[in-house]
Design an enzyme around this catalytic site. Structure first.
Site, PDB file in Angstrom:
ATOM      1  N   GLU A 127       0.754  -1.275   0.105  1.00 57.67           N
ATOM      2  CA  GLU A 127      -0.052   0.079   0.074  1.00 57.67           C
ATOM      3  C   GLU A 127       0.840   1.186  -0.031  1.00 57.67           C
ATOM      4  O   GLU A 127       0.541   2.352  -0.388  1.00 57.67           O
ATOM      5  CB  GLU A 127      -0.740   0.214   1.265  1.00 57.67           C
ATOM      6  CG  GLU A 127      -2.097   1.062   1.135  1.00 57.67           C
ATOM      7  CD  GLU A 127      -3.031   0.631   2.355  1.00 57.67           C
ATOM      8  OE1 GLU A 127      -4.381   0.315   1.845  1.00 57.67           O
ATOM      9  OE2 GLU A 127      -2.922   1.165   3.378  1.00 57.67           O
ATOM     10  N   HIS A 154       6.992 -27.275   2.612  1.00 55.82           N
ATOM     11  CA  HIS A 154       6.166 -28.286   2.023  1.00 55.82           C
ATOM     12  C   HIS A 154       5.195 -27.613   1.165  1.00 55.82           C
ATOM     13  O   HIS A 154       4.294 -28.407   0.827  1.00 55.82           O
ATOM     14  CB  HIS A 154       5.725 -28.986   3.025  1.00 55.82           C
ATOM     15  CG  HIS A 154       6.797 -29.946   3.966  1.00 55.82           C
ATOM     16  ND1 HIS A 154       7.171 -31.041   3.608  1.00 55.82           N
ATOM     17  CD2 HIS A 154       7.513 -29.493   5.116  1.00 55.82           C
ATOM     18  CE1 HIS A 154       8.155 -31.381   4.412  1.00 55.82           C
ATOM     19  NE2 HIS A 154       8.181 -30.442   5.345  1.00 55.82           N
ATOM     20  N   LYS A 163     -14.035   1.708  -3.321  1.00 55.97           N
ATOM     21  CA  LYS A 163     -14.970   2.002  -2.189  1.00 55.97           C
ATOM     22  C   LYS A 163     -16.251   2.793  -2.663  1.00 55.97           C
ATOM     23  O   LYS A 163     -17.441   2.485  -2.188  1.00 55.97           O
ATOM     24  CB  LYS A 163     -14.110   2.611  -0.846  1.00 55.97           C
ATOM     25  CG  LYS A 163     -13.298   1.511  -0.323  1.00 55.97           C
ATOM     26  CD  LYS A 163     -12.872   2.052   0.975  1.00 55.97           C
ATOM     27  CE  LYS A 163     -12.024   3.503   1.046  1.00 55.97           C
ATOM     28  NZ  LYS A 163     -11.540   3.816   2.220  1.00 55.97           N
TER      29      LYS A 163
END
Length: 554
Positions: free
Chosen positions: A358, A389, A515
């Protein structure tokens, strides 16, 4: 006062060109050769800051590389820009704001005048209020509406109001000493809140609503649902006993039903992703106590002072930031793996994703012109040994260059013996830490594999090319202070890279448009009548399918 960065394009400077030519000379050199030619490299290419021992010798750099990178930093006037930040100059130019997360951890007797106010006094006024509140909570003086002690605090926030507290709580939960645990709700997906509250008792639950403006959609949606959960069980008057706020908007906090005496503020010079050491960390302080929280802040300050005063040549955040830039802009790397060999740091990579991406995920320079080179590293990772793994295969034998940060501790918080009796489980964990950095760097050649009797047709599959770079960060134990040091180490790396790229690392305009558009689309997907067509056929088709599957007119 706003300070606009007016440096010329860094990629057009002699310092940048010198690094480009240097890369042409040494870019393909193997780490094996670096260590053969410089046997003391592993002891000398290290730096100690506070409790952190940082080994950067397994990077594809020479002392000349580092000298040229420091020259680049000076060309970008990194020291001047750093001093401006610490002095409270408005280096967040697009929002005309100071950038003073470092003031959050200044000692009480320090003074820093910004825009006519001593911000250190303001910071400690809030810290004192937080401490008094958490003392009451932890002692049992603060009770819920029925008189029962609070046993669980639920932090409701999103972004920096969530990622930091979640990460720090998980890392330091072993320091809890007052019978209080914490949970966290961030996602507007109702499953998040429902699962969090499923086994809690309203009478012993306290909510911390963290929103600077007290208008963040996701946070207020969750807070409203949580308030309904409390009032359904305990009545409307219970809200004042079961909610506190971290905000600066007294009117909206009061309208919600929270006593504004129980509102803890912060300032516009603290960005969300830099705010865990502000009142946003209230949930953490409630669990570990004010003294441990003060130790946490002191850890930040140790690295702040080092970053502020150490020469660039031995300045840990600067060196690590410059090495990250070397890989991003000269070696073609796009991401960095963060690999803590501590399950307590399971959320550290996610926290760093916001801090770094950000901050430096920008395509526009601070002066409004487009950048002329790649910016922003993609951060990702998981704790070891789980990652071994999962994705280490790509790190070892894949075609992509992924520098890695290994973080480990000599002393565990808890330990168990191994079944074999050779050391402890923590010793086994750390043997993997050391082995992975070694194998990534030096690999294993076809000749070495063939000499072990491996069939010729299998040899190519087992070759480990090595030359995969990494930083090793080793501390004695994961304490509140050490965690603060780790966070600050990365904060100042972000700053270093951002200054050289000429970007504003402290705004985040890229998150705003989505938004705004979501608010516009909400009535479209919920209205009873058929919606007007959307501006693009894809979104239009998706909205209509969603409405149809929700039983609404499409």
């Amino acid at each position: 006062m706003t300070s606009v960065h007016t440096l010329p394009d860094i990629t057009a400077t002699p310092a940048w060109d010198a690094l480009r030519k240097h890369h042409d000379r040494i870019g393909d050199t193997h780490l094996r050769q670096f260590f053969e030619e410089d046997p003391d490299r592993g002891r000398e290419l290290t730096v100690t800051v506070g409790d952190l021992y940082i080994d950067y010798s397994k990077h594809r750099v020479t002392r000349e590389t580092l000298r040229l990178l420091v020259d680049l930093a000076r060309t970008a006037k990194l020291e001047e820009r750093r001093d401006q930040m610490f002095a409270g100059v408005h280096i967040n130019t697009s929002e005309d704001r100071a950038v003073l997360h470092t003031a959050l951890r200044l000692p009480r007797d320090a003074e820093l005048i910004v825009d006519g106010r001593n911000v250190v006094a303001d910071v400690h006024e809030v810290l004192d209020a937080m401490g008094e509140f958490t003392d009451r909570l932890r002692s049992g003086e603060w009770t819920g509406a029925t008189g029962k002690r609070i046993s669980t605090v639920v932090n409701i926030g999103i972004g920096g109001s969530d990622l930091g507290p979640v990460m720090v709580y998980q890392a330091l939960r072993h320091y809890a000493d007052a019978g209080i645990s914490a949970r966290f709700v961030s996602n507007v997906d109702p499953a998040d809140l429902i699962a969090t509250l499923a086994d809690l008792d309203p009478a012993t639950t306290l909510f911390i609503v963290a929103s600077k403006t007290f208008s963040t959609l996701e946070t207020l949606t969750n807070a409203t649902a949580a308030r309904r959960w409390i009032t359904d069980a305990l009545g409307d008057a219970a809200v004042a006993h079961h909610f506190v706020a971290v905000s600066t908007n007294k009117r909206l906090v009061d309208d919600f039903g929270i006593n504004t005496d129980n509102m803890f503020g912060f300032w516009d010079w603290v960005g969300g992703r830099y705010s865990v050491d502000s009142a946003i960390g209230l949930s953490v302080m409630a669990v570990i106590g004010r003294e441990a929280f003060a130790d946490f802040l002191s850890g930040f300050h140790i690295v702040d002072r080092h970053f502020q005063t150490a020469p660039l040549e031995s300045n840990a955040p600067v060196l690590l930031g410059l090495i990250g830039l070397w890989y991003s802009n000269f070696m073609g790397a796009q991401s960095r793996a963060v690999l803590p060999y501590s399950n307590d740091l399971a959320r550290f990579a996610a926290y760093l994703q916001q801090l770094t991406m950000e901050s430096n995920g920008k395509s526009t320079r601070a002066d409004g012109s487009p950048v002329t080179t790649d910016t922003g590293e993609i951060f990702w990772g998981e704790p070891g040994t789980n990652g071994q793994h999962a994705f280490y295969q790509l790190l070892h034998q894949g075609t992509r260059l992924v520098p890695a940060d290994f973080i480990g501790f000599s002393q565990p918080i808890d330990d168990l013996p191994t079944a074999e009796g050779s050391g402890s489980m923590h010793d086994l964990l750390m043997s993997n830490f050391f082995a992975q950095t070694q194998v990534l760097a030096f690999g294993k050649t076809a000749e070495e594999i063939a000499a072990e009797g491996t069939p010729a047709d299998i040899v190519p599959h087992k070759v480990m090319p090595g030359n995969r770079p990494s930083t090793s960060i080793l501390a004695n134990r994961l304490t509140p202070s050490v965690l603060g040091q780790l966070i600050a180490l990365y904060e100042h790396q972000v700053f270093t890279e951002g200054v050289i790229w000429g970007i504003d690392s402290f705004d985040q305009w890229g998150v705003e448009l989505g938004k705004t558009q979501a608010k516009a689309l909400l009535p479209v997907i919920t209205a009873d009548n058929s919606p007007a067509p959307q501006s693009d056929s894809s979104t239009d088709a998706l909205v209509r399918r969603y409405r149809s599957e929700r039983g609404r007119t499409s």
